[in-house]
Write an enzyme that holds these catalytic residues in place. Structure first.
Site, PDB file in Angstrom:
ATOM      1  N   GLU A  29       1.371  -6.092  13.405  1.00  7.69           N
ATOM      2  CA  GLU A  29       0.163  -6.249  14.237  1.00  7.69           C
ATOM      3  C   GLU A  29      -0.416  -7.572  14.287  1.00  7.69           C
ATOM      4  O   GLU A  29      -0.873  -8.256  15.071  1.00  7.69           O
ATOM      5  CB  GLU A  29      -0.769  -5.152  13.692  1.00  7.69           C
ATOM      6  N   ARG A  55       0.735  -1.195   0.050  1.00  6.78           N
ATOM      7  CA  ARG A  55      -0.013   0.005   0.094  1.00  6.78           C
ATOM      8  C   ARG A  55       0.715   1.312   0.084  1.00  6.78           C
ATOM      9  O   ARG A  55       0.417   2.441  -0.414  1.00  6.78           O
ATOM     10  CB  ARG A  55      -1.074   0.072   1.127  1.00  6.78           C
TER      11      ARG A  55
HETATM   12  O1  LIG Z   1       3.108  -0.396  11.529  1.00  8.85           O
HETATM   13  P1  LIG Z   1       2.979  -1.749  11.400  1.00  8.85           P
HETATM   14  O2  LIG Z   1       2.320  -2.299  12.532  1.00  8.85           O
HETATM   15  O3  LIG Z   1       4.116  -2.282  10.861  1.00  8.85           O
HETATM   16  O4  LIG Z   1       1.439  -1.866  10.430  1.00  8.85           O
HETATM   17  C1  LIG Z   1       1.584  -0.954   9.210  1.00  8.85           C
HETATM   18  C2  LIG Z   1       1.900  -1.833   7.882  1.00  8.85           C
HETATM   19  O5  LIG Z   1       0.727  -3.092   7.865  1.00  8.85           O
HETATM   20  C3  LIG Z   1       0.199  -2.876   6.444  1.00  8.85           C
HETATM   21  O6  LIG Z   1       1.036  -3.458   5.525  1.00  8.85           O
HETATM   22  P2  LIG Z   1       0.976  -5.218   5.233  1.00  8.85           P
HETATM   23  O7  LIG Z   1       2.239  -5.668   5.870  1.00  8.85           O
HETATM   24  O8  LIG Z   1      -0.371  -5.625   5.826  1.00  8.85           O
HETATM   25  O9  LIG Z   1       1.045  -5.369   3.764  1.00  8.85           O
HETATM   26  P3  LIG Z   1       0.290  -4.882   2.498  1.00  8.85           P
HETATM   27  O10 LIG Z   1       0.335  -3.410   2.495  1.00  8.85           O
HETATM   28  O11 LIG Z   1       0.819  -5.591   1.381  1.00  8.85           O
HETATM   29  O12 LIG Z   1      -1.464  -5.168   2.867  1.00  8.85           O
HETATM   30  C4  LIG Z   1      -0.031  -1.443   6.151  1.00  8.85           C
HETATM   31  O13 LIG Z   1      -0.037  -0.964   4.904  1.00  8.85           O
HETATM   32  C5  LIG Z   1       1.454  -1.028   6.777  1.00  8.85           C
HETATM   33  O14 LIG Z   1       2.469  -1.279   5.757  1.00  8.85           O
HETATM   34  N1  LIG Z   2      -5.732  -2.093  11.577  1.00  8.11           N
HETATM   35  C1  LIG Z   2      -5.120  -1.808  10.395  1.00  8.11           C
HETATM   36  N2  LIG Z   2      -5.761  -1.705   9.382  1.00  8.11           N
HETATM   37  C2  LIG Z   2      -5.182  -1.613   8.207  1.00  8.11           C
HETATM   38  N3  LIG Z   2      -3.920  -1.927   7.994  1.00  8.11           N
HETATM   39  C3  LIG Z   2      -3.299  -2.312   8.751  1.00  8.11           C
HETATM   40  N4  LIG Z   2      -1.880  -2.660   9.168  1.00  8.11           N
HETATM   41  C4  LIG Z   2      -1.810  -3.114  10.369  1.00  8.11           C
HETATM   42  N5  LIG Z   2      -2.725  -2.731  10.795  1.00  8.11           N
HETATM   43  C5  LIG Z   2      -3.630  -2.406  10.243  1.00  8.11           C
END
Ligand SMILES: O=P(O)(O)OC[C@H]1O[C@H](OP(=O)(O)OP(=O)(O)O)[C@H](O)[C@@H]1O
Ligand SMILES: Nc1ncnc2[nH]cnc12
Length: 181
Positions: free
Chosen positions: A101, A64
């Site tokens: 998370e 993202r």
């Molecule tokens: O602050 P944090 O606890 O590290 O969480 C935030 C991250 O989690 C999500 O990505 P995700 O790893 O789910 O990957 P995606 O963007 O490919 O869905 C979001 O887009 C951030 O990159």
């Molecule tokens: N609560 C949340 N919603 C969307 N993206 C996330 N990535 C980590 N935690 C998330």
């Protein structure tokens, strides 16, 4: 720089309870991306903050982070660098493991993507525990660059990411917060 965040940004983000696991309130930016007025307001807010600040690279973290980092890179004329999940980058990489998370993962960066002295802006959709951004900043530092700033559409302050990132000396911009909603 202090700016007022347009209400349309927060209002356009959907919340899905118990996704992808029970107890998680998932903040879904796909509804923001599908709203051209909200998406433009988001990218414009980042442009206003980061124009003429001397950044030499913008990093977006898979996946993202790509969506918000790439238009900013285009608008500011600053190289866009992807940090990716394992096995996706074709040339020599460095790796960093991190906790999420709701799980754990590894991030990779091309070894020639950052050079010593680079001033790097990190961009992601959301700050939760800060694990992703901490891992990304560590990758930058391993190559001699410095991540000085990090931009997020959403922050979830209850999860502690803001303190964790600020402890690394990284200045945060968040457009929207969700707390107990
Ligand atoms: O602050 P944090 O606890 O590290 O969480 C935030 C991250 O989690 C999500 O990505 P995700 O790893 O789910 O990957 P995606 O963007 O490919 O869905 C979001 O887009 C951030 O990159
Ligand atoms: N609560 C949340 N919603 C969307 N993206 C996330 N990535 C980590 N935690 C998330």
């Amino acid at each position: 720089m202090t700016q007022v965040t347009p209400a349309i940004i927060k209002n356009s983000i959907a919340t899905i309870a118990d996704y992808p696991k029970p107890g998680i309130m998932f903040r879904d930016v796909t509804t923001l991306m599908a709203n051209p007025e909200a998406f433009k307001a988001t990218i414009d807010a980042f442009i206003n903050e980061y124009k003429n600040q001397g950044f030499t690279k913008i990093i977006g973290t898979e996946s993202r982070g790509f969506i918000f980092g790439a238009p900013l890179s285009y608008a500011l004329g600053i190289p866009f660098i992807p940090v990716r999940k394992p096995g996706k980058l074709p040339r020599e990489v460095i790796r960093q493991d991190y906790l999420l998370e709701y799980g754990e993962d590894t991030l990779e960066l091309h070894v020639d993507a950052i050079v010593p002295g680079d001033k790097v802006l990190l961009v992601d959709d959301l700050l939760a525990t800060g694990g992703t951004i901490e891992a990304t900043a560590k990758l930058v530092a391993k190559l001699g660059g410095k991540a000085t700033d990090a931009a997020f559409v959403v922050s979830l302050p209850e999860l502690g990411g803001e303190q964790r990132v600020e402890k690394m000396g990284i200045k945060i911009l968040k457009l929207v917060e969700f707390e107990g909603e």
